[in-house]
Write a protein that holds these residues in place. Structure first.
Motif, PDB file in Angstrom:
ATOM      1  N   SER A 303      86.638 -46.566 -61.395  1.00 57.77           N
ATOM      2  CA  SER A 303      87.290 -47.469 -60.746  1.00 57.77           C
ATOM      3  C   SER A 303      87.360 -47.465 -59.309  1.00 57.77           C
ATOM      4  O   SER A 303      87.042 -48.475 -58.424  1.00 57.77           O
ATOM      5  N   LYS A 304      87.330 -46.042 -58.852  1.00 56.47           N
ATOM      6  CA  LYS A 304      87.140 -46.063 -57.380  1.00 56.47           C
ATOM      7  C   LYS A 304      86.116 -46.486 -56.571  1.00 56.47           C
ATOM      8  O   LYS A 304      85.943 -46.943 -55.469  1.00 56.47           O
ATOM      9  N   ALA A 305      85.070 -46.012 -57.427  1.00 57.65           N
ATOM     10  CA  ALA A 305      83.744 -46.268 -56.921  1.00 57.65           C
ATOM     11  C   ALA A 305      83.511 -47.918 -56.621  1.00 57.65           C
ATOM     12  O   ALA A 305      82.743 -48.251 -55.712  1.00 57.65           O
ATOM     13  N   VAL A 306      83.756 -48.375 -57.686  1.00 61.73           N
ATOM     14  CA  VAL A 306      83.853 -49.747 -57.862  1.00 61.73           C
ATOM     15  C   VAL A 306      84.603 -50.467 -56.859  1.00 61.73           C
ATOM     16  O   VAL A 306      84.237 -51.362 -56.085  1.00 61.73           O
ATOM     17  N   LEU A 307      85.970 -50.037 -56.671  1.00 58.81           N
ATOM     18  CA  LEU A 307      86.782 -50.712 -55.737  1.00 58.81           C
ATOM     19  C   LEU A 307      86.267 -50.425 -54.263  1.00 58.81           C
ATOM     20  O   LEU A 307      86.400 -51.328 -53.323  1.00 58.81           O
ATOM     21  N   ASP A 308      85.753 -49.227 -53.774  1.00 62.09           N
ATOM     22  CA  ASP A 308      84.820 -49.249 -52.700  1.00 62.09           C
ATOM     23  C   ASP A 308      83.867 -50.113 -52.525  1.00 62.09           C
ATOM     24  O   ASP A 308      83.729 -50.583 -51.157  1.00 62.09           O
ATOM     25  N   GLN A 309      83.185 -50.191 -53.278  1.00 67.55           N
ATOM     26  CA  GLN A 309      81.920 -51.320 -53.318  1.00 67.55           C
ATOM     27  C   GLN A 309      82.714 -52.782 -52.921  1.00 67.55           C
ATOM     28  O   GLN A 309      82.133 -53.805 -52.010  1.00 67.55           O
ATOM     29  N   ALA A 311      85.638 -53.655 -51.720  1.00 71.26           N
ATOM     30  CA  ALA A 311      86.204 -53.554 -50.237  1.00 71.26           C
ATOM     31  C   ALA A 311      85.180 -53.992 -49.338  1.00 71.26           C
ATOM     32  O   ALA A 311      85.338 -54.668 -48.290  1.00 71.26           O
ATOM     33  N   ILE A 312      83.833 -53.451 -49.606  1.00 69.05           N
ATOM     34  CA  ILE A 312      82.878 -54.052 -48.469  1.00 69.05           C
ATOM     35  C   ILE A 312      82.262 -55.593 -48.698  1.00 69.05           C
ATOM     36  O   ILE A 312      82.108 -56.390 -47.928  1.00 69.05           O
ATOM     37  N   LEU A 313      82.449 -55.947 -50.087  1.00 68.84           N
ATOM     38  CA  LEU A 313      81.637 -57.206 -50.573  1.00 68.84           C
ATOM     39  C   LEU A 313      82.655 -58.302 -50.333  1.00 68.84           C
ATOM     40  O   LEU A 313      82.133 -59.561 -50.261  1.00 68.84           O
ATOM     41  N   LEU A 314      83.999 -58.252 -50.706  1.00 68.29           N
ATOM     42  CA  LEU A 314      85.088 -59.187 -50.623  1.00 68.29           C
ATOM     43  C   LEU A 314      85.976 -59.323 -49.344  1.00 68.29           C
ATOM     44  O   LEU A 314      86.161 -58.101 -49.029  1.00 68.29           O
TER      45      LEU A 314
END
Length: 314
Positions: A303-309, A311-314
């Protein structure tokens, strides 16, 4: 009536009674833990039934759409929704026929979901909304943007279904399969065997997660409960899914939409790179981002890796 015929009738009746009892026990055991309960549950009264949703946070709105396989629900986003809500107004939604939403005995189609989501955005959210959709619901997100571009802003797709699979229409075989699952006793028994906790454990171990050590009892209980709540009506969406009624050809829409579209994909999911490449071939403006050591649900597994991504996209 011959003795042989009477014996056959008696055995058939006994088999039906046995399956009926097993069905009742399975439904009772599957919903006893209230794995999907939440104090934030709200309901949107749509024309085909009540749709369960949650709302949290503040900021630009983001609507999270779960996968369409058996046991799917908005619990899929349990590890990322709270964090997203720190910067966004986050809505999770149990699509009709899933989770804690109503599960009427109807044929569930992609068009049905597109209409329900657009209505939800207009009547509940009330403004242009980013959509994060996973698996089979990715095609629904694309069609929402194509059908009503003013309702949808950016789109993030997590492991979208392959375009070749989406192009498959209902066949004689899949229609018969839907008919079988829809039958009262036998169909319910077959469905119950597919949606046991053990069956979900196998699915997660072989298809959904790369690291089996990440498969928690809580996840399995949530999938099991979602596939049986509140009773046998939970099987109707699955019957439509297996019948291919939720499939839709999105090639034209994918070419036409001018929204920002991003794909997040698990590197260990079989044939995923081929799927991603096919999306990019129809819409070169799509950007794709891998999440290593994950399969179908990277937002649960890493989940953290997805959230980091995100944070950049949205």
């Amino acid at each position: 009536m011959t003795k042989k015929t009477g014996t056959i009738i008696a055995l058939t009746g006994l088999a039906a009674l046995t399956m009926h009892i097993i069905n009742k026990v399975e439904f009772s055991l599957s919903t006893v833990n209230n794995a999907l309960s939440s104090p934030n549950n709200k309901y949107y009264e749509w024309r085909f039934g009540k749709i369960r949703y949650t709302q949290m946070g503040s900021g630009s709105p983001v609507l999270l759409l779960h996968d369409l396989t058996a046991g799917s629900s908005s619990h899929e986003f349990s590890k990322i929704a709270d964090e997203l809500a720190k910067k966004h107004e986050v809505y999770t939604m149990d699509l009709l026929g899933y989770g804690l939403s109503d599960k009427p005995n109807i044929t569930y189609t992609s068009y049905l979901y597109v209409q329900s989501i657009i209505d939800f955005i207009k009547n509940v959210i009330g403004e242009k909304t980013d959509i994060l959709a996973t698996g089979d619901s990715a095609s629904i997100a694309v069609m929402c943007a194509h059908n009503d571009g003013e309702a949808v802003d950016r789109i993030v797709l997590i492991n979208p279904q392959s375009l070749s699979r989406l192009n498959r229409i209902p066949s004689k075989r899949t229609k018969l399969l839907k008919l079988l699952i829809d039958t009262p006793v036998l169909g319910t028994f077959v469905y119950n065997m597919i949606t046991t906790k053990g069956a979900f454990r196998k699915q997660f171990g072989e298809k959904y997660f790369y690291n089996p050590g990440m498969i928690s009892e809580g996840i399995l209980e949530a999938w099991r409960e979602a596939s049986h709540h509140p009773d046998h009506n939970a099987k109707y969406s699955y019957a439509s899914y297996m019948g291919r009624y939720m499939n839709t050809n999105i090639l034209h829409a994918l070419k036409q939409v001018d929204h920002s579209i991003y794909i997040i994909y698990g590197t260990e999911k079989i044939d995923n790179q081929t799927t991603v490449d096919s999306y990019l071939s129809y819409n070169p403006s799509i950007e794709a981002f891998p999440i290593s050591y994950t399969r179908q649900y990277p937002h649960l597994e890493r989940s953290k890796a997805v959230l980091d991504q995100l944070a950049i996209l949205l």
